[in-house]
Design a protein around this motif. Structure first.
Motif, PDB file in Angstrom:
ATOM      1  N   GLU A  17       0.828  -1.203   0.000  1.00  0.00           N
ATOM      2  CA  GLU A  17       0.000   0.000   0.000  1.00  0.00           C
ATOM      3  C   GLU A  17       0.869   1.262   0.000  1.00  0.00           C
ATOM      4  O   GLU A  17       2.068   1.206   0.218  1.00  0.00           O
ATOM      5  CB  GLU A  17      -0.903   0.012   1.240  1.00  0.00           C
ATOM      6  N   ASN A  18       0.218   2.413  -0.202  1.00  0.00           N
ATOM      7  CA  ASN A  18       0.898   3.705  -0.104  1.00  0.00           C
ATOM      8  C   ASN A  18       1.104   4.087   1.354  1.00  0.00           C
ATOM      9  O   ASN A  18       2.094   4.693   1.715  1.00  0.00           O
ATOM     10  CB  ASN A  18       0.059   4.797  -0.771  1.00  0.00           C
ATOM     11  N   ALA A  19       0.102   3.753   2.173  1.00  0.00           N
ATOM     12  CA  ALA A  19       0.124   4.113   3.587  1.00  0.00           C
ATOM     13  C   ALA A  19      -0.839   3.188   4.330  1.00  0.00           C
ATOM     14  O   ALA A  19      -1.700   2.562   3.722  1.00  0.00           O
ATOM     15  CB  ALA A  19      -0.304   5.568   3.777  1.00  0.00           C
ATOM     16  N   GLN A  20      -0.668   3.153   5.644  1.00  0.00           N
ATOM     17  CA  GLN A  20      -1.565   2.331   6.459  1.00  0.00           C
ATOM     18  C   GLN A  20      -1.575   2.857   7.882  1.00  0.00           C
ATOM     19  O   GLN A  20      -0.543   3.274   8.406  1.00  0.00           O
ATOM     20  CB  GLN A  20      -1.094   0.875   6.458  1.00  0.00           C
ATOM     21  N   THR A  31       5.086   4.715   2.546  1.00  0.00           N
ATOM     22  CA  THR A  31       6.181   4.057   1.833  1.00  0.00           C
ATOM     23  C   THR A  31       6.749   4.999   0.777  1.00  0.00           C
ATOM     24  O   THR A  31       6.220   6.096   0.557  1.00  0.00           O
ATOM     25  CB  THR A  31       5.669   2.786   1.122  1.00  0.00           C
ATOM     26  N   ASP A  32       7.785   4.546   0.106  1.00  0.00           N
ATOM     27  CA  ASP A  32       8.336   5.320  -1.008  1.00  0.00           C
ATOM     28  C   ASP A  32       7.297   5.487  -2.112  1.00  0.00           C
ATOM     29  O   ASP A  32       7.299   6.492  -2.818  1.00  0.00           O
ATOM     30  CB  ASP A  32       9.585   4.641  -1.576  1.00  0.00           C
ATOM     31  N   LYS A  33       6.409   4.518  -2.256  1.00  0.00           N
ATOM     32  CA  LYS A  33       5.329   4.590  -3.243  1.00  0.00           C
ATOM     33  C   LYS A  33       4.468   5.836  -2.986  1.00  0.00           C
ATOM     34  O   LYS A  33       4.016   6.495  -3.926  1.00  0.00           O
ATOM     35  CB  LYS A  33       4.496   3.321  -3.133  1.00  0.00           C
ATOM     36  N   PHE A  34       4.259   6.172  -1.722  1.00  0.00           N
ATOM     37  CA  PHE A  34       3.487   7.350  -1.325  1.00  0.00           C
ATOM     38  C   PHE A  34       4.142   8.624  -1.858  1.00  0.00           C
ATOM     39  O   PHE A  34       3.457   9.548  -2.289  1.00  0.00           O
ATOM     40  CB  PHE A  34       3.375   7.395   0.201  1.00  0.00           C
ATOM     41  N   GLU A  35       5.465   8.660  -1.818  1.00  0.00           N
ATOM     42  CA  GLU A  35       6.202   9.856  -2.256  1.00  0.00           C
ATOM     43  C   GLU A  35       5.937  10.184  -3.723  1.00  0.00           C
ATOM     44  O   GLU A  35       6.008  11.341  -4.120  1.00  0.00           O
ATOM     45  CB  GLU A  35       7.704   9.675  -2.019  1.00  0.00           C
TER      46      GLU A  35
END
Length: 187
Positions: A17-20, A31-35
């Motif tokens: 996920e992006n965040a949790q 996560t880095d994906k969120f960035e």
């Protein structure tokens, strides 16, 4: 006493996920994906996770059962709607919503508030009956808006979900008022 919500960069418990939201320590891990998300996407992701933090401990068994019944009602409609979606990304998004709300009824609330497409879809499903009047200030504002729109649009599944959410919020407001009243007398 309200716990402060913290944000942390964390990888171990998030998965793909992006965040949790982590209930054990009241943090939202990203996560880095969120960035890589746009500012608008980040706002929605953080709002989604913040709603989880607000709901922590608020959903009684009775309310969870009502949410599960609501999900059972909309599941066949949502599956049919997904079949009609041409856009691959939107179809993937709705399949994810369906999977997540079936696994955790709390997700129904978070998506209704943070996923515009899902909220619009819920709002497009007409149901029988009148919209119940709310007793919260937020609810009363919604009632004023609905008073103008109801003759035109009628009642929708989003209205039904709003009524269910009003039950949760009213319980929380009344509990908070009781606690504040008791604390005021202790001082």
């Amino acid at each position: 006493v309200t716990s402060f919500l913290h944000f942390t960069k964390c990888f171990s418990w998030i998965g793909n996920e992006n965040a949790q939201f982590n209930t054990s320590n009241n943090t939202i891990g990203v996560t880095d994906k969120f960035e890589g998300l746009s500012p608008e996407q980040k706002e929605k992701v953080l709002a989604h996770e913040a709603i989880h933090s607000l709901l922590k401990g608020k959903l009684t068994k009775e309310i969870k059962n009502k949410l599960k019944e609501f999900i059972k009602e909309i599941e066949p409609l949502l599956k049919e709607y997904i079949k009609t979606i041409k856009d691959k990304d939107l179809k993937k998004k709705f399949n994810s919503v369906l999977k997540n709300i079936k696994q955790d009824s709390e997700e129904l609330i978070t998506y209704a508030f943070t996923n515009t497409e899902f909220a619009n879809w819920l709002n497009s499903i007409k149901v029988k009956g009148k919209v119940k009047k709310s007793i919260t200030l937020w609810g009363k504002l919604k009632d004023l808006i609905r008073e103008v729109l109801e003759p035109i649009v009628g009642k929708s599944k989003l209205d039904s979900l709003n009524e269910l959410l009003d039950e949760i919020l009213v319980i929380d407001v009344l509990d908070t008022q009781k606690k504040n009243s008791i604390l005021g007398r202790i001082k």
